[in-house]
Scaffold this active site. Sequence first.
Site, PDB file in Angstrom:
ATOM      1  N   ASP A  32      31.744  49.787  -9.100  1.00 46.17           N
ATOM      2  CA  ASP A  32      33.018  49.328  -9.684  1.00 46.17           C
ATOM      3  C   ASP A  32      33.728  48.394  -8.691  1.00 46.17           C
ATOM      4  O   ASP A  32      34.275  47.354  -9.076  1.00 46.17           O
ATOM      5  CB  ASP A  32      33.933  50.517  -9.991  1.00 46.17           C
ATOM      6  CG  ASP A  32      33.181  51.676 -10.616  1.00 46.17           C
ATOM      7  OD1 ASP A  32      33.576  52.120 -11.687  1.00 46.17           O
ATOM      8  OD2 ASP A  32      32.182  52.136 -10.020  1.00 46.17           O
ATOM      9  N   HIS A  60      34.328  57.624 -11.235  1.00 41.57           N
ATOM     10  CA  HIS A  60      33.517  56.507 -11.710  1.00 41.57           C
ATOM     11  C   HIS A  60      33.578  56.605 -13.233  1.00 41.57           C
ATOM     12  O   HIS A  60      32.774  57.269 -13.871  1.00 41.57           O
ATOM     13  CB  HIS A  60      32.069  56.617 -11.202  1.00 41.57           C
ATOM     14  CG  HIS A  60      31.137  55.649 -11.875  1.00 41.57           C
ATOM     15  ND1 HIS A  60      31.286  54.286 -11.774  1.00 41.57           N
ATOM     16  CD2 HIS A  60      30.053  55.846 -12.653  1.00 41.57           C
ATOM     17  CE1 HIS A  60      30.324  53.695 -12.474  1.00 41.57           C
ATOM     18  NE2 HIS A  60      29.569  54.619 -13.018  1.00 41.57           N
ATOM     19  N   ARG A  62      32.074  45.089  -8.564  1.00 40.98           N
ATOM     20  CA  ARG A  62      32.448  44.291  -9.750  1.00 40.98           C
ATOM     21  C   ARG A  62      33.812  43.640  -9.554  1.00 40.98           C
ATOM     22  O   ARG A  62      34.004  42.470  -9.874  1.00 40.98           O
ATOM     23  CB  ARG A  62      32.512  45.192 -10.995  1.00 40.98           C
ATOM     24  CG  ARG A  62      31.174  45.482 -11.595  1.00 40.98           C
ATOM     25  CD  ARG A  62      31.298  46.414 -12.789  1.00 40.98           C
ATOM     26  NE  ARG A  62      29.971  46.709 -13.315  1.00 40.98           N
ATOM     27  CZ  ARG A  62      29.616  47.841 -13.896  1.00 40.98           C
ATOM     28  NH1 ARG A  62      30.501  48.797 -14.044  1.00 40.98           N
ATOM     29  NH2 ARG A  62      28.400  48.016 -14.352  1.00 40.98           N
ATOM     30  N   VAL A  83      17.629  52.545 -13.632  1.00 35.57           N
ATOM     31  CA  VAL A  83      18.474  52.548 -12.424  1.00 35.57           C
ATOM     32  C   VAL A  83      17.630  52.794 -11.177  1.00 35.57           C
ATOM     33  O   VAL A  83      17.708  52.046 -10.198  1.00 35.57           O
ATOM     34  CB  VAL A  83      19.595  53.616 -12.549  1.00 35.57           C
ATOM     35  CG1 VAL A  83      20.343  53.789 -11.242  1.00 35.57           C
ATOM     36  CG2 VAL A  83      20.565  53.231 -13.672  1.00 35.57           C
ATOM     37  N   ARG A  86      31.192  59.498 -20.543  1.00 37.58           N
ATOM     38  CA  ARG A  86      30.449  60.138 -19.455  1.00 37.58           C
ATOM     39  C   ARG A  86      30.564  61.659 -19.552  1.00 37.58           C
ATOM     40  O   ARG A  86      29.674  62.384 -19.128  1.00 37.58           O
ATOM     41  CB  ARG A  86      30.958  59.628 -18.108  1.00 37.58           C
ATOM     42  CG  ARG A  86      30.528  58.201 -17.837  1.00 37.58           C
ATOM     43  CD  ARG A  86      30.853  57.777 -16.428  1.00 37.58           C
ATOM     44  NE  ARG A  86      30.253  56.474 -16.131  1.00 37.58           N
ATOM     45  CZ  ARG A  86      30.849  55.310 -16.343  1.00 37.58           C
ATOM     46  NH1 ARG A  86      32.060  55.284 -16.832  1.00 37.58           N
ATOM     47  NH2 ARG A  86      30.236  54.175 -16.063  1.00 37.58           N
TER      48      ARG A  86
HETATM   49  P1  NAD Z   1      16.528  56.094 -17.844  1.00 36.06           P
HETATM   50  O1  NAD Z   1      16.480  56.903 -19.092  1.00 36.06           O
HETATM   51  O2  NAD Z   1      15.937  54.727 -17.829  1.00 36.06           O
HETATM   52  O3  NAD Z   1      15.822  56.928 -16.664  1.00 36.06           O
HETATM   53  C1  NAD Z   1      16.030  58.258 -16.434  1.00 36.06           C
HETATM   54  C2  NAD Z   1      14.741  58.824 -15.881  1.00 36.06           C
HETATM   55  O4  NAD Z   1      14.953  60.183 -15.504  1.00 36.06           O
HETATM   56  C3  NAD Z   1      13.584  58.822 -16.897  1.00 36.06           C
HETATM   57  O5  NAD Z   1      12.462  58.171 -16.327  1.00 36.06           O
HETATM   58  C4  NAD Z   1      13.320  60.305 -17.147  1.00 36.06           C
HETATM   59  O6  NAD Z   1      11.963  60.596 -17.425  1.00 36.06           O
HETATM   60  C5  NAD Z   1      13.793  60.895 -15.830  1.00 36.06           C
HETATM   61  N1  NAD Z   1      14.098  62.328 -15.902  1.00 36.06           N
HETATM   62  C6  NAD Z   1      14.774  62.997 -16.872  1.00 36.06           C
HETATM   63  N2  NAD Z   1      14.824  64.302 -16.564  1.00 36.06           N
HETATM   64  C7  NAD Z   1      14.202  64.458 -15.379  1.00 36.06           C
HETATM   65  C8  NAD Z   1      13.934  65.574 -14.548  1.00 36.06           C
HETATM   66  N3  NAD Z   1      14.339  66.809 -14.879  1.00 36.06           N
HETATM   67  N4  NAD Z   1      13.247  65.368 -13.413  1.00 36.06           N
HETATM   68  C9  NAD Z   1      12.820  64.140 -13.052  1.00 36.06           C
HETATM   69  N5  NAD Z   1      13.037  63.049 -13.810  1.00 36.06           N
HETATM   70  C10 NAD Z   1      13.726  63.211 -14.958  1.00 36.06           C
HETATM   71  O7  NAD Z   1      18.050  56.044 -17.414  1.00 36.06           O
HETATM   72  P2  NAD Z   1      18.731  54.996 -16.410  1.00 36.06           P
HETATM   73  O8  NAD Z   1      19.234  53.835 -17.166  1.00 36.06           O
HETATM   74  O9  NAD Z   1      17.809  54.798 -15.263  1.00 36.06           O
HETATM   75  O10 NAD Z   1      20.003  55.850 -15.941  1.00 36.06           O
HETATM   76  C11 NAD Z   1      19.835  56.965 -15.070  1.00 36.06           C
HETATM   77  C12 NAD Z   1      21.201  57.587 -14.764  1.00 36.06           C
HETATM   78  O11 NAD Z   1      21.999  56.680 -13.992  1.00 36.06           O
HETATM   79  C13 NAD Z   1      22.042  57.908 -16.001  1.00 36.06           C
HETATM   80  O12 NAD Z   1      22.674  59.154 -15.834  1.00 36.06           O
HETATM   81  C14 NAD Z   1      23.085  56.783 -16.037  1.00 36.06           C
HETATM   82  O13 NAD Z   1      24.246  57.147 -16.715  1.00 36.06           O
HETATM   83  C15 NAD Z   1      23.304  56.607 -14.557  1.00 36.06           C
HETATM   84  N6  NAD Z   1      23.964  55.360 -14.145  1.00 36.06           N
HETATM   85  C16 NAD Z   1      24.834  55.461 -13.103  1.00 36.06           C
HETATM   86  C17 NAD Z   1      25.525  54.353 -12.673  1.00 36.06           C
HETATM   87  C18 NAD Z   1      26.510  54.514 -11.538  1.00 36.06           C
HETATM   88  O14 NAD Z   1      27.260  53.586 -11.179  1.00 36.06           O
HETATM   89  N7  NAD Z   1      26.554  55.663 -10.905  1.00 36.06           N
HETATM   90  C19 NAD Z   1      25.327  53.097 -13.284  1.00 36.06           C
HETATM   91  C20 NAD Z   1      24.396  53.022 -14.335  1.00 36.06           C
HETATM   92  C21 NAD Z   1      23.730  54.173 -14.770  1.00 36.06           C
END
Ligand code: NAD
Length: 317
Positions: free
Chosen positions: A150, A177, A153, A15, A90
Amino acid sequence: MIEKRKVVLVGTGFVGMSMAYALLNQGGINELILIDVAKEKAIGEAMDLSDGVPCSPNRMVIRAGDYSDCKDANIVVITAGVAQKPGETRLELLKTNGNIAKEITQNVVKSGFDGIFVVASNPVDILSYIVQKTSGFPSSRVIGSGTVLDTARLRYLLGEYLQVSSKNIHTYIMGEHGDSSFVPWSKAYVGCKPLVKILEEKKKPNSLLEEFSKQVRDEAYEIIERKKSTYYGIGVALAKIIKAILNNEHEILTVSTMLNGEYGKTDIYMGVPAIITNKGVQEILQLELTKEEQQKFDNSYKVLNEMKIEYHFESIE
Ligand code: NAD
């Protein structure tokens, strides 16, 4: 571009890096700092992304950094955490990501940061609340990505269905969300014409609206099922929020923000249309919801409030 436009990204996963890539392509910022617990990953991502600078609209410094880099940043974006796994709700993510968000916020605030937080990690409404409470910042300066994705979309889906540019589809997804989000259909417009009126003229059944809502609600699950996680859509949506802030757009986006009596609710972060400026959330747009729509809003509140209680908020004071 003379003034500083510095963004710090915490969490260089799918993300976060999709947002970084969108910002690189769109231009408009001049410094992007990447922070991650996986330090080597952050360095590698910065190197890879920097290779694109000569082909991007403006010069940009991209490097891996640490929390001291937040001190003079305009925006800190939090995309760190654990991604939603297939079949996982979630809510289940709450405990882990809540504690991660809390720890990150404390580190950011310690740097002397005085800008705007943008939160995308899930469950985003609750995590935004955690970031606001932990930071002690005014709620206008802690913004969750809410239902921006959302809503995008839904606008895309309706635009394709009606063969009208999604730019001319004016509708919102509100609330959590997540599964309890809803569409106030009485406030959906195509250009200046109510959508319900258009469907009536086309002799389409009312049940179609519920189908649209369901399709949007299920989309995240479907994408996760097929490719494990979603990131391009939210990456571009985050870039939009950031540019609305940095360009002082006064753009209406369905971000997650603290309600102070709006829609009859207080002390909760929910997705509502709000005006975004360089000071954060300037104002929440209060729509006149129908009785049924307000009930859906109340239901979404209930779901989020239960999650909020579940996290034990005393622990963040
Ligand atoms: P990902 O696992 O690819 O990346 C997460 C990153 O966070 C990793 O690189 C990890 O090393 C890092 N991380 C973990 N703990 C940490 C800390 N304490 N300090 C710094 N970095 C840390 O995950 P992703 O696919 O990138 O998803 C990230 C978040 O976004 C998730 O919570 C996911 O559910 C959310 N998300 C939100 C939406 C939205 O609409 N809001 C949409 C998709 C995903």
